[in-house]
Design an enzyme around this catalytic site. Structure first.
Site, mmCIF file in Angstrom:
data_model
loop_
_atom_site.group_PDB
_atom_site.id
_atom_site.type_symbol
_atom_site.label_atom_id
_atom_site.label_comp_id
_atom_site.label_asym_id
_atom_site.label_seq_id
_atom_site.Cartn_x
_atom_site.Cartn_y
_atom_site.Cartn_z
ATOM 1 N N VAL A 110 3.591 -3.844 -0.803
ATOM 2 C CA VAL A 110 2.261 -3.782 -0.195
ATOM 3 C C VAL A 110 1.778 -2.334 -0.176
ATOM 4 O O VAL A 110 2.331 -1.498 0.539
ATOM 5 C CB VAL A 110 2.270 -4.351 1.239
ATOM 6 N N ARG A 118 -9.978 1.324 4.911
ATOM 7 C CA ARG A 118 -11.070 0.809 5.753
ATOM 8 C C ARG A 118 -12.047 -0.076 4.988
ATOM 9 O O ARG A 118 -13.229 -0.091 5.275
ATOM 10 C CB ARG A 118 -11.841 1.970 6.405
ATOM 11 N N ARG A 119 -11.534 -0.824 4.019
ATOM 12 C CA ARG A 119 -12.410 -1.739 3.279
ATOM 13 C C ARG A 119 -11.904 -3.178 3.351
ATOM 14 O O ARG A 119 -12.333 -4.031 2.582
ATOM 15 C CB ARG A 119 -12.544 -1.271 1.828
ATOM 16 N N ILE A 121 -8.957 -4.297 2.619
ATOM 17 C CA ILE A 121 -8.060 -4.677 1.525
ATOM 18 C C ILE A 121 -6.726 -5.178 2.052
ATOM 19 O O ILE A 121 -6.221 -6.215 1.597
ATOM 20 C CB ILE A 121 -7.866 -3.502 0.557
ATOM 21 N N ALA A 122 -6.124 -4.473 3.009
ATOM 22 C CA ALA A 122 -4.829 -4.909 3.543
ATOM 23 C C ALA A 122 -4.939 -6.308 4.157
ATOM 24 O O ALA A 122 -4.051 -7.149 3.976
ATOM 25 C CB ALA A 122 -4.318 -3.912 4.577
ATOM 26 N N SER A 146 7.962 -0.866 6.059
ATOM 27 C CA SER A 146 8.102 0.581 6.151
ATOM 28 C C SER A 146 7.427 1.119 7.412
ATOM 29 O O SER A 146 7.778 2.197 7.892
ATOM 30 C CB SER A 146 7.504 1.255 4.913
ATOM 31 N N TYR A 151 2.118 -5.363 10.963
ATOM 32 C CA TYR A 151 2.201 -6.776 10.595
ATOM 33 C C TYR A 151 2.059 -7.763 11.750
ATOM 34 O O TYR A 151 1.845 -8.944 11.528
ATOM 35 C CB TYR A 151 3.499 -7.018 9.817
ATOM 36 N N TYR A 433 13.676 -5.778 0.861
ATOM 37 C CA TYR A 433 13.046 -6.576 -0.191
ATOM 38 C C TYR A 433 11.536 -6.413 -0.116
ATOM 39 O O TYR A 433 11.020 -5.754 0.770
ATOM 40 C CB TYR A 433 13.467 -8.045 -0.100
#
Length: 433
Positions: A110, A118-119, A121-122, A146, A151, A433
């Site tokens: 990721v 700030r668009r 995307i995540a 990381s 999350y 992973y």
């Protein structure tokens, strides 16, 4: 167990449409397009602040890329075969749970470019993976993180904590069992093979474990060109009294100052038996010229502090590692076994809607569960999907989450849930992973 091939699952349309409004293309990587694959690999390296990949490094990583479902986000007006501005990859793999295995939608790689923050995307990447997994009928998603603060907003919960050990060998000493069997050095190719073989045989003993893959083992064994410590990597195996390989350890040594004293870092220790684990620890702690031994991703019930003469020579730090996200409550809860009977109505709050609702969970004396919708019934326990996901592998205690205000319910209901969900031995996850 039969698992689907995630590579055949199309890009999530909601994420496609959402990013189209930002002038971005969200699409599955075409594995037959060599230029696009190389660009994807270079974007991954950049996203994780790695060195610019060489031709050899790209070749090392190609089999892994080809084995996964890779999503890239691209500027629409970019040149042919551009670098993606964001990446994510996934595959479906078995995950050990108490009493067996369940299919896991594993998420990795990721990244979002610093030029495109700030668009949204995540959000599109993570929610797109969850929708794809749910549509494919996979009950649980997982990842190793990381950063620990990203999350939870997507319903993931820290589910498989691990320990990092630092041992002052001169203080700690050794008080474990006498040598059993023998320790043998391995060359790197054999080391990679033995790591994979022993890991696969042993991973079913602990909830939270997933299989490794070829590049994981060659990387740990110092066979990949990108490994700056490859020349310091060594490996040994433990062979028991019957001549059977029961454990493998890969490690690297580094000099401490100019005193001819060394630190030994355990990259991975895998073993099928407690005896083999102890013998490999003994090798590390009694190694000539070594004053310090470090190891990470160890189970919380590791015997190491009890194998030494002075446990104050062992520093143990617990940290998060494996994160899980339940997408289908009945399938996930029925997919594992439990440590005590249970009859409870659980209210799960899921802002993304995958797991939201009331569920009656009954566990019989053999640890088998039945779960059905209990819509409208009064809940005995209320919790977020993130909290339920944290509990799922059996390492995180319901009482701890209740004490933190993340579970509400009577002490009796929380206690019953706590006893049922606890897993033995302690869950663990010994690879990234």
């Amino acid at each position: 167990m039969a698992l689907i091939d995630a590579r055949g699952i199309p890009a999530d349309q909601t994420s496609v449409d959402r990013l189209a409004g930002e002038g971005l293309d969200y699409r599955v990587l075409d594995l037959d397009d060599a230029a696009a694959v190389e660009a994807f690999q270079r974007a991954l390296a950049r996203g994780f602040l790695g060195a610019e990949p060489t031709a050899e490094t790209l070749a090392d990583g190609l089999p892994t890329v080809r084995s996964r479902r890779n999503i890239g986000v691209y500027e629409r007006d970019a040149a042919t075969a551009p670098h993606p501005v964001a990446t994510i990859d996934s595959w479906v793999t078995p995950m050990t749970v108490p009493g067996g295995e369940i299919g896991l939608w594993a998420i990795s790689g990721v990244t979002v470019s610093g030029t495109h923050r700030r668009r949204g995307i995540a959000r599109a990447l993570l929610e797109g993976e969850l929708r794809a997994a749910a549509d494919a009928g996979v009950a649980v998603a997982g990842l190793t993180a990381s950063e620990a603060t990203i999350y939870g907003r997507y319903g993931f919960g820290s589910a498989v904590p691990v320990a990092r050990f630092t041992v002052d060998t001169r203080r700690a000493g050794w008080d474990g069992p006498a040598p059993q069997g023998r320790i043998e050095y391995l060359d790197r190719e054999q080391l990679a093979q033995e790591l994979g073989a022993v890991h696969e045989r042993s991973r079913g003993a602990r909830s939270g474990q997933v299989p490794g893959w070829r590049a994981r083992w060659t990387g740990l064994a110092g066979l990949q060109s990108s490994d700056t410590d490859r020349d310091r990597v060594r490996g040994v195996r433990h062979v028991d009294a019957d001549g059977v390989v029961r454990g493998v350890m890969v490690y690297a040594v580094s000099e401490k100052g100019e005193s001819f004293r060394f630190a030994l870092h355990v990259r991975l220790l895998v073993a099928e038996t407690p005896e083999s684990t102890a013998m490999l620890w003994r090798f590390a702690l009694q190694h000539d010229l070594v004053d310090e031994v470090t190891a990470d991703l160890r189970p919380l019930d590791d015997a190491l502090p009890w194998l030494v003469a002075d446990p104050r020579g062992v520093t143990q730090i617990v940290h998060d590692h494996g994160w899980l996200r339940i997408l289908d409550v009945p399938a996930a809860l029925v997919g594992r076994r439990y440590s005590s009977p249970l009859d409870v109505v659980i209210r799960v709050e899921d802002p993304l809607g995958f797991s939201d609702g009331e569920w009656r969970m009954r566990v019989d004396g053999a640890g088998r569960a039945e779960v059905e919708s209990a819509s409208g019934e009064e809940a005995d326990v209320t919790l977020s999907v993130s909290a339920l996901s944290s509990l799922y592998a059996g390492s995180v205690r319901a009482a701890s989450l209740a004490g933190a205000g993340r579970i509400s319910g009577s002490p009796e209901a929380v206690g019953a849930l706590d006893r049922a969900l606890a897993a033995f031995p302690a869950p663990s996850l010994d690879i990234w992973y």
